[in-house]
Structure formats: C-alpha cells, structure tokens
Design a protein around this motif. Structure first.
Motif, PDB file in Angstrom:
ATOM      1  N   VAL A 289      41.813  34.975  52.067  1.00 20.51           N
ATOM      2  CA  VAL A 289      40.929  35.791  51.232  1.00 20.51           C
ATOM      3  C   VAL A 289      41.050  35.264  49.810  1.00 20.51           C
ATOM      4  CG1 VAL A 289      42.657  37.616  50.721  1.00 20.51           C
ATOM      5  CG2 VAL A 289      40.212  38.125  50.545  1.00 20.51           C
ATOM      6  N   SER A 290      39.926  35.188  49.109  1.00 20.00           N
ATOM      7  CA  SER A 290      39.913  34.861  47.678  1.00 20.00           C
ATOM      8  C   SER A 290      39.188  36.024  47.005  1.00 20.00           C
ATOM      9  CB  SER A 290      39.173  33.539  47.433  1.00 20.00           C
ATOM     10  OG  SER A 290      39.810  32.480  48.116  1.00 20.00           O
ATOM     11  N   GLN A 291      39.976  37.013  46.620  1.00 18.02           N
ATOM     12  CA  GLN A 291      39.416  38.279  46.127  1.00 18.02           C
ATOM     13  C   GLN A 291      38.869  38.128  44.705  1.00 18.02           C
ATOM     14  OE1 GLN A 291      39.267  41.208  47.916  1.00 18.02           O
ATOM     15  NE2 GLN A 291      38.162  42.096  46.184  1.00 18.02           N
ATOM     16  N   LYS A 292      37.672  38.681  44.490  1.00 18.13           N
ATOM     17  CA  LYS A 292      37.062  38.665  43.149  1.00 18.13           C
ATOM     18  C   LYS A 292      37.133  40.078  42.568  1.00 18.13           C
ATOM     19  CE  LYS A 292      36.230  34.522  44.437  1.00 18.13           C
ATOM     20  NZ  LYS A 292      37.262  33.523  44.117  1.00 18.13           N
ATOM     21  N   TYR A 293      37.311  40.162  41.260  1.00 22.50           N
ATOM     22  CA  TYR A 293      37.552  41.458  40.602  1.00 22.50           C
ATOM     23  C   TYR A 293      36.510  41.753  39.526  1.00 22.50           C
ATOM     24  CZ  TYR A 293      42.206  41.828  42.703  1.00 22.50           C
ATOM     25  OH  TYR A 293      43.238  41.967  43.595  1.00 22.50           O
ATOM     26  N   SER A 294      36.353  43.060  39.227  1.00 21.61           N
ATOM     27  CA  SER A 294      35.606  43.460  38.025  1.00 21.61           C
ATOM     28  C   SER A 294      36.658  43.776  36.960  1.00 21.61           C
ATOM     29  CB  SER A 294      34.766  44.708  38.307  1.00 21.61           C
ATOM     30  OG  SER A 294      35.633  45.813  38.548  1.00 21.61           O
ATOM     31  N   MET A 295      36.252  43.846  35.683  1.00 18.51           N
ATOM     32  CA  MET A 295      37.211  44.167  34.619  1.00 18.51           C
ATOM     33  C   MET A 295      37.816  45.543  34.847  1.00 18.51           C
ATOM     34  SD  MET A 295      37.857  41.654  32.841  1.00 18.51           S
ATOM     35  CE  MET A 295      38.992  42.442  31.708  1.00 18.51           C
ATOM     36  N   LYS A 296      36.980  46.459  35.325  1.00 18.82           N
ATOM     37  CA  LYS A 296      37.468  47.833  35.577  1.00 18.82           C
ATOM     38  C   LYS A 296      38.586  47.792  36.621  1.00 18.82           C
ATOM     39  CE  LYS A 296      37.613  52.052  35.098  1.00 18.82           C
ATOM     40  NZ  LYS A 296      38.270  52.425  33.890  1.00 18.82           N
ATOM     41  N   GLU A 297      38.369  47.013  37.683  1.00 23.51           N
ATOM     42  CA  GLU A 297      39.389  46.931  38.750  1.00 23.51           C
ATOM     43  C   GLU A 297      40.689  46.321  38.222  1.00 23.51           C
ATOM     44  OE1 GLU A 297      36.264  46.548  42.529  1.00 23.51           O
ATOM     45  OE2 GLU A 297      36.838  44.748  41.407  1.00 23.51           O
ATOM     46  N   ILE A 298      40.568  45.370  37.292  1.00 20.64           N
ATOM     47  CA  ILE A 298      41.777  44.739  36.715  1.00 20.64           C
ATOM     48  C   ILE A 298      42.548  45.758  35.867  1.00 20.64           C
ATOM     49  CG2 ILE A 298      42.580  42.943  35.119  1.00 20.64           C
ATOM     50  CD1 ILE A 298      40.137  41.250  36.088  1.00 20.64           C
ATOM     51  N   GLU A 299      41.792  46.557  35.114  1.00 22.04           N
ATOM     52  CA  GLU A 299      42.442  47.582  34.275  1.00 22.04           C
ATOM     53  C   GLU A 299      43.183  48.597  35.142  1.00 22.04           C
ATOM     54  OE1 GLU A 299      38.981  47.176  30.973  1.00 22.04           O
ATOM     55  OE2 GLU A 299      39.252  49.154  31.880  1.00 22.04           O
ATOM     56  N   VAL A 300      42.560  48.986  36.246  1.00 23.14           N
ATOM     57  CA  VAL A 300      43.187  49.972  37.140  1.00 23.14           C
ATOM     58  C   VAL A 300      44.450  49.371  37.776  1.00 23.14           C
ATOM     59  CG1 VAL A 300      42.846  51.268  39.300  1.00 23.14           C
ATOM     60  CG2 VAL A 300      41.041  51.231  37.565  1.00 23.14           C
ATOM     61  N   LEU A 301      44.344  48.104  38.184  1.00 26.27           N
ATOM     62  CA  LEU A 301      45.499  47.419  38.790  1.00 26.27           C
ATOM     63  C   LEU A 301      46.682  47.400  37.815  1.00 26.27           C
ATOM     64  CD1 LEU A 301      46.423  45.764  41.292  1.00 26.27           C
ATOM     65  CD2 LEU A 301      45.502  43.722  40.182  1.00 26.27           C
ATOM     66  N   ALA A 302      46.405  47.078  36.548  1.00 24.91           N
ATOM     67  CA  ALA A 302      47.464  47.041  35.525  1.00 24.91           C
ATOM     68  C   ALA A 302      48.074  48.428  35.360  1.00 24.91           C
ATOM     69  CB  ALA A 302      46.894  46.548  34.201  1.00 24.91           C
ATOM     70  N   ALA A 303      47.222  49.419  35.167  1.00 23.60           N
ATOM     71  CA  ALA A 303      47.716  50.778  34.890  1.00 23.60           C
ATOM     72  C   ALA A 303      48.518  51.321  36.073  1.00 23.60           C
ATOM     73  CB  ALA A 303      46.536  51.697  34.576  1.00 23.60           C
ATOM     74  N   ASN A 304      48.016  51.104  37.293  1.00 22.27           N
ATOM     75  CA  ASN A 304      48.714  51.651  38.465  1.00 22.27           C
ATOM     76  C   ASN A 304      50.068  51.010  38.707  1.00 22.27           C
ATOM     77  OD1 ASN A 304      46.657  53.365  38.872  1.00 22.27           O
ATOM     78  ND2 ASN A 304      45.769  52.297  40.640  1.00 22.27           N
ATOM     79  N   SER A 305      50.260  49.786  38.174  1.00 23.84           N
ATOM     80  CA  SER A 305      51.561  49.150  38.405  1.00 23.84           C
ATOM     81  C   SER A 305      52.462  49.256  37.172  1.00 23.84           C
ATOM     82  CB  SER A 305      51.375  47.705  38.875  1.00 23.84           C
ATOM     83  OG  SER A 305      50.373  47.069  38.142  1.00 23.84           O
ATOM     84  N   GLY A 306      52.016  50.019  36.173  1.00 25.00           N
ATOM     85  CA  GLY A 306      52.895  50.292  35.029  1.00 25.00           C
ATOM     86  C   GLY A 306      52.852  49.246  33.931  1.00 25.00           C
ATOM     87  N   PHE A 307      51.836  48.403  33.911  1.00 23.19           N
ATOM     88  CA  PHE A 307      51.664  47.441  32.823  1.00 23.19           C
ATOM     89  C   PHE A 307      50.657  48.002  31.831  1.00 23.19           C
ATOM     90  CE2 PHE A 307      52.950  44.375  36.169  1.00 23.19           C
ATOM     91  CZ  PHE A 307      53.908  43.646  35.482  1.00 23.19           C
ATOM     92  N   SER A 308      50.812  47.625  30.548  1.00 25.13           N
ATOM     93  CA  SER A 308      49.702  47.975  29.662  1.00 25.13           C
ATOM     94  C   SER A 308      48.904  46.714  29.364  1.00 25.13           C
ATOM     95  CB  SER A 308      50.176  48.682  28.394  1.00 25.13           C
ATOM     96  OG  SER A 308      51.078  47.868  27.725  1.00 25.13           O
ATOM     97  N   MET A 309      47.607  46.900  29.414  1.00 28.40           N
ATOM     98  CA  MET A 309      46.674  45.801  29.231  1.00 28.40           C
ATOM     99  C   MET A 309      46.688  45.420  27.750  1.00 28.40           C
ATOM    100  SD  MET A 309      44.125  44.664  31.375  1.00 28.40           S
ATOM    101  CE  MET A 309      42.479  44.070  31.164  1.00 28.40           C
ATOM    102  N   ASP A 310      46.885  44.152  27.430  1.00 29.00           N
ATOM    103  CA  ASP A 310      46.915  43.733  26.032  1.00 29.00           C
ATOM    104  C   ASP A 310      45.654  42.926  25.720  1.00 29.00           C
ATOM    105  OD1 ASP A 310      48.675  43.646  23.594  1.00 29.00           O
ATOM    106  OD2 ASP A 310      48.482  41.498  23.932  1.00 29.00           O
ATOM    107  N   THR A 311      45.767  41.592  25.700  1.00 28.02           N
ATOM    108  CA  THR A 311      44.624  40.766  25.306  1.00 28.02           C
ATOM    109  C   THR A 311      43.873  40.233  26.524  1.00 28.02           C
ATOM    110  OG1 THR A 311      46.314  39.958  23.810  1.00 28.02           O
ATOM    111  CG2 THR A 311      44.121  39.051  23.512  1.00 28.02           C
ATOM    112  N   THR A 312      42.572  39.939  26.347  1.00 30.49           N
ATOM    113  CA  THR A 312      41.796  39.303  27.422  1.00 30.49           C
ATOM    114  C   THR A 312      41.177  38.006  26.880  1.00 30.49           C
ATOM    115  OG1 THR A 312      39.962  40.728  26.749  1.00 30.49           O
ATOM    116  CG2 THR A 312      41.124  41.369  28.741  1.00 30.49           C
TER     117      THR A 312
END
Ligand code: AVI
Length: 327
Positions: A289-312
């Motif tokens: 699988v080569s999964q593609k993401y939206s920015m929203k999905e990336i933000e949720v992934l970060a938050a759910n694993s306890g990271f804070s999103m910094d720069t993009t």
C-alpha cells in the motif's frame, strides 16, 4: 566514534531467512494472500527502486527533493532550534540518502554538532549510502542495519543527545492507516519531549497522476513488484513462474489507498519452501500500500499520537509535504 560494525546487533543471516520464510508462508496461506512490501528491497529491488525514482511518472521523489533543495536553510532552522546543543539526526529507512545530503550539507555549515545515524533494513543500501556521503568531510556517521524501533532504541543507548528523526520519502505511506497510527504512537513513546520528527507525506491529488506513478509505461514498477517472487524463488526455494503473474495497481481517491497486487493469470500450484500454495485463475497477492494523505488527516495523525504540528514544507505543486512534529 564506534563503527557501525561494533554496534550492529548480532542479527544472523540465518535468522533473517527464517523470518522471511515464516512471513511469506503465513501471507501466502492466509485467506487473502499477501506479502510484505518490506521484502521488495534485496539488491535487485534496491536497484529497481532507484530506477523508479527516475521514472517520469513517479513524481514523489522529485517533489520531496525540490523541498530539500529549495528549503534546506529553513529546514535546518526548524530542526536545530535555538539551543544549538549536539543532536542525533536519525534517518529511518534512509535509502540512498539523496534528499538528506542537502540537509546534511546545510547542517554542516552551521555551528552545530550532530551525528547522522541512517537506519535501514538493507545493509546493501547503507554501504552505498556511506560511500556516497564520503565527500561530506568531517560528517559523523553511524549506519545501523535493522528494524526501525530496535535501531532507535540502539541509538538512544549510544547517546543521550536530543533526537531529530527523519522519516522521509513517504515511507509512512507503506503502512496501512491503522499501522501508521500505531507507528506514530510508538515513535512518540520512543522520544523525549522536545525531540523532533521530520516526516514526508505524499498528498492526495488527481487520482490519475497517482495511479500513473505506480504504473509507469516502462514497466519498472511491474518488475519491482515481480522481483518479490524472484526473491522467494531464490531464497526460499520457490518455483513461481513469473510469466504467469501480472502487476495490478489500484488507487481509491476516497480512502487515499494506492495498492499493488500480483495476479495469477492461471489456476496453478506453486511450491515455496516445500509448501504447496494453490492459486485460482485471477487470484491476487496484495503486495504494497502507498497511502496518500490530506493535510487534515496528517494533523489528526500528529495530534492522536501526542505530537504537536510545527512547520510544513510544500513543493511548488503542493503534491508533497514534509512536516515537523515536536514530541
Ligand atoms: C518507498 N515507498 C515510499 C515507495 C512508494 O511510493 O510507496 C515504494 C514504491 N513502490 C512502488 N513505487 C514506489
């Protein structure tokens, strides 16, 4: 500075083949046949992946390279932070290091001390990487061959320096979403507050552009996929007839899952490590699988694993993003 060999855990070739055998038989005997894409990367697979990265259809590497070439100074600023303390730059799934080279060069121009620790499952690619970086004078480099979290633990044992973890090239996409979530949790737990992750994601875009990237006209991706069967034939005494399997690619724009399969064009029985495996005509093996993401999905992934999103950091087409997460 210890050498890579001093620090290598005693992973014997024999154990590696046993694990490969166990994984392959389990995958081929399951209701829906599957093989892990991590086994693509033998010497031939590494070489084919190098070719994929130069395919006109495979935009992924070029987009990320554009970010690393054009925004290296900003990337450096984001990962060195203000304290200028020594840090370990750990690259998971380092591959050939073409992108990291730009970052390493830019870092070497700064008054900061760091050790570059590339981690890869392929010893072959690590040797190539070490050689290819030989011109970066004075670079402290320590190659670690093995599974990501084992080697991350190894790196933590070696030094207490702040960690900056690179996980580039959309490698996260080679995990199904539930596994990516588990991976990010595990990564967060392996790090200390203030440690940094720089992760590359391939973004959702025109579905045809994505499908074409995994269905190149020259057939390199097909050969890359089929090479898994060649590897099984060689290492596990298999008798797959490659002419009876075809490369089949799908992309679902709703879920963002781009999937590779090998489809049996005939009813047949194949033997692997003495075990017969039967195929119906048209039966498939899921290989990647080569999964593609939206920015929203990336933000949720970060938050759910306890990271804070910094720069993009985006490429000019906004097809790819490198994000900085802080633990
Ligand atoms: C390594 N990985 C991010 C590649 C990808 O795009 O999923 C592997 C690949 N498989 C087929 N083409 C490239």
């Amino acid at each position: 500075m210890p050498t890579a060999h001093d620090l290598q855990p005693d992973v014997r070739e024999e154990d590696r083949v046993l694990q490969f055998r166990e994984d392959v038989l389990k995958g081929l005997k399951s209701g829906t046949k599957r093989l892990s894409s991590k086994y693509f990367y033998d010497a031939k697979g590494d070489a084919l992946f190098q070719q994929i990265m130069h395919c006109p259809e495979y935009y992924v590497t070029r987009c990320e390279l554009e970010i690393f070439r054009g925004q290296a100074a900003d990337l450096v600023r984001a990962i060195t932070m203000k304290d200028k303390q020594p840090f370990d730059l750990i690259e998971l799934g380092a591959g050939d290091g073409i992108k990291s080279r730009h970052l390493l060069r830019a870092l070497q121009e700064q008054p900061c001390e760091f050790t570059y620790i590339p981690v890869d499952i392929s010893g072959n690619i690590l040797s190539y990487l070490e050689e290819s970086l030989a011109d970066l004078n004075g670079l402290n480099i320590l190659c670690l061959e093995g599974e990501y979290f084992d080697m991350l633990a190894e790196a933590t044992k070696i030094s207490a320096n702040r960690k900056v973890v690179l996980f580039l090239g959309a490698n996260i996409g080679n995990m199904p979403v539930y596994e990516a979530e588990k991976f990010c949790d595990q990564l967060r737990n392996a790090l200390q507050p203030g440690d940094i992750v720089l992760m590359g994601f391939d973004l959702k875009k025109n579905p045809q552009t994505i499908l074409n990237a995994y269905n190149d006209e020259a057939g390199i991706t097909r050969d890359f996929n089929l090479n898994l069967l060649t590897r099984i034939n060689r290492e596990l005494d298999g008798n797959f007839d490659l002419d009876t399997f075809t490369h089949y690619q799908t992309y679902d724009p709703e879920t963002g899952a781009c999937k590779s399969y090998l489809v049996s064009s005939t009813e047949q029985t194949v033997t692997v490590a003495g075990t017969p495996i039967s195929f119906q005509e048209g039966e498939w093996i899921f290989t990647e699988v080569s999964q593609k993401y939206s920015m929203k999905e990336i933000e949720v992934l970060a938050a759910n694993s306890g990271f804070s999103m910094d720069t993009t950091f985006f490429d000019s087409k906004r097809w790819f993003v490198d994000v900085i997460w802080i633990a």
